[in-house]
Design a protein around this motif. Sequence first.
Motif, mmCIF file in Angstrom:
data_model
loop_
_atom_site.group_PDB
_atom_site.id
_atom_site.type_symbol
_atom_site.label_atom_id
_atom_site.label_comp_id
_atom_site.label_asym_id
_atom_site.label_seq_id
_atom_site.Cartn_x
_atom_site.Cartn_y
_atom_site.Cartn_z
ATOM 1 N N UNK A 1 -133.853 60.621 6.422
ATOM 2 C CA UNK A 1 -134.849 61.700 6.425
ATOM 3 C C UNK A 1 -134.177 63.032 6.733
ATOM 4 N N UNK A 2 -133.304 63.026 7.742
ATOM 5 C CA UNK A 2 -132.581 64.240 8.113
ATOM 6 C C UNK A 2 -131.733 64.742 6.954
ATOM 7 N N UNK A 3 -131.065 63.820 6.282
ATOM 8 C CA UNK A 3 -130.216 64.206 5.158
ATOM 9 C C UNK A 3 -131.041 64.837 4.043
ATOM 10 N N UNK A 4 -132.274 64.375 3.865
ATOM 11 C CA UNK A 4 -133.125 64.954 2.829
ATOM 12 C C UNK A 4 -133.551 66.373 3.171
ATOM 13 N N UNK A 5 -133.800 66.660 4.446
ATOM 14 C CA UNK A 5 -134.066 68.043 4.845
ATOM 15 C C UNK A 5 -132.867 68.922 4.507
ATOM 16 N N UNK A 6 -131.673 68.404 4.769
ATOM 17 C CA UNK A 6 -130.457 69.160 4.497
ATOM 18 C C UNK A 6 -130.189 69.264 2.996
ATOM 19 N N UNK A 7 -130.689 68.287 2.235
ATOM 20 C CA UNK A 7 -130.545 68.304 0.778
ATOM 21 C C UNK A 7 -131.470 69.346 0.153
ATOM 22 N N UNK A 8 -132.650 69.523 0.727
ATOM 23 C CA UNK A 8 -133.621 70.493 0.204
ATOM 24 C C UNK A 8 -133.209 71.924 0.558
ATOM 25 N N UNK A 9 -132.530 72.097 1.685
ATOM 26 C CA UNK A 9 -132.219 73.435 2.189
ATOM 27 C C UNK A 9 -131.478 74.325 1.181
ATOM 28 N N UNK A 10 -130.421 73.842 0.495
ATOM 29 C CA UNK A 10 -129.758 74.716 -0.484
ATOM 30 C C UNK A 10 -130.673 75.137 -1.635
ATOM 31 N N UNK A 11 -131.614 74.271 -1.977
ATOM 32 C CA UNK A 11 -132.575 74.594 -3.037
ATOM 33 C C UNK A 11 -133.470 75.755 -2.591
ATOM 34 N N UNK A 12 -133.908 75.709 -1.333
ATOM 35 C CA UNK A 12 -134.700 76.814 -0.783
ATOM 36 C C UNK A 12 -133.853 78.079 -0.724
ATOM 37 N N UNK A 13 -132.622 77.929 -0.310
ATOM 38 C CA UNK A 13 -131.717 79.068 -0.148
ATOM 39 C C UNK A 13 -131.442 79.778 -1.471
ATOM 40 N N UNK A 14 -131.618 79.053 -2.574
ATOM 41 C CA UNK A 14 -131.330 79.581 -3.913
ATOM 42 C C UNK A 14 -132.560 80.193 -4.579
ATOM 43 N N UNK A 15 -133.653 80.316 -3.817
ATOM 44 C CA UNK A 15 -134.927 80.710 -4.428
ATOM 45 C C UNK A 15 -134.858 82.061 -5.136
ATOM 46 N N UNK A 16 -134.171 83.022 -4.556
ATOM 47 C CA UNK A 16 -134.061 84.334 -5.201
ATOM 48 C C UNK A 16 -132.919 84.395 -6.221
ATOM 49 N N UNK A 17 -131.783 83.855 -5.850
ATOM 50 C CA UNK A 17 -130.616 83.932 -6.746
ATOM 51 C C UNK A 17 -130.772 83.040 -7.975
ATOM 52 N N UNK A 18 -131.335 81.854 -7.778
ATOM 53 C CA UNK A 18 -131.540 80.872 -8.846
ATOM 54 C C UNK A 18 -130.247 80.584 -9.621
ATOM 55 N N UNK A 19 -129.178 80.329 -8.872
ATOM 56 C CA UNK A 19 -127.883 80.048 -9.486
ATOM 57 C C UNK A 19 -127.596 78.549 -9.617
ATOM 58 N N UNK A 20 -128.341 77.714 -8.879
ATOM 59 C CA UNK A 20 -128.072 76.280 -8.906
ATOM 60 C C UNK A 20 -128.396 75.685 -10.276
#
Length: 221
Positions: free
Chosen positions: A138-157
């Motif tokens: 569960x913890x790893x999934x929170x950490x997996x989602x975090x970069x996706x949130x962090x990319x919300x403005x840049x949308x580079x992923x």
Amino acid sequence: MIFAKIASASRPSPSMNRRQPVRESRWPNFAKDWLFTTEESVNPFYFAGRVLVFLLLVVWGWRFVTTPLDTNDTGDSFLHLVNLPFHEAGHLLFMPFGRFMTILGGSLGQILMPLICLVTFLVKTRDPFGGSVALWWTAENFMDVAPYINDARAMDLILLGGFTGQEVDAHDWNNLLTMLGWLPYDHRLAKLAYGIGTALMLLALLWGAMLLRRQYRRLDW
């Protein structure tokens, strides 16, 4: 006669002198019965397997915890491929609840799946060590989602279809935060998600270590 009645009325009744029973906290019983229950006799072979799993989670978890969010190390890990089907299934599962929940359902789905496993381990199979592994996941999934949130403005992923969010309108967190008016806070929310994941991961490892210690004392040599 009258004075005797007054005197007897002024005396405290025996029931008044009794101390009210102190209610015991339910937490120790809950922890003992659900979180730290251990077999009376632990099979050494099973114990060795649990130790190996625990060591793997420690090494893997330490890498996640100490790697900066911006590197997207969790997104490049093998576990991201494990989480991805649950992410996509979450979109379908929450589709009846409208567009916002359909988009959010992806991230919710990949977090809910290990939580369901956690409850199953604790309630169905009564395996708290399995529960600690599920909490780590569960913890790893929170950490997996975090970069996706962090990319919300840049949308580079690079997204599932091989395109970036700049090329197609399929970036979950850009859409979600835009709908909420929270797009300027994407980095803060990402750090919050990563922080929650880090705290839960450390908690899971502590829980697992305590269980292994209890099981070691009950090894059936």
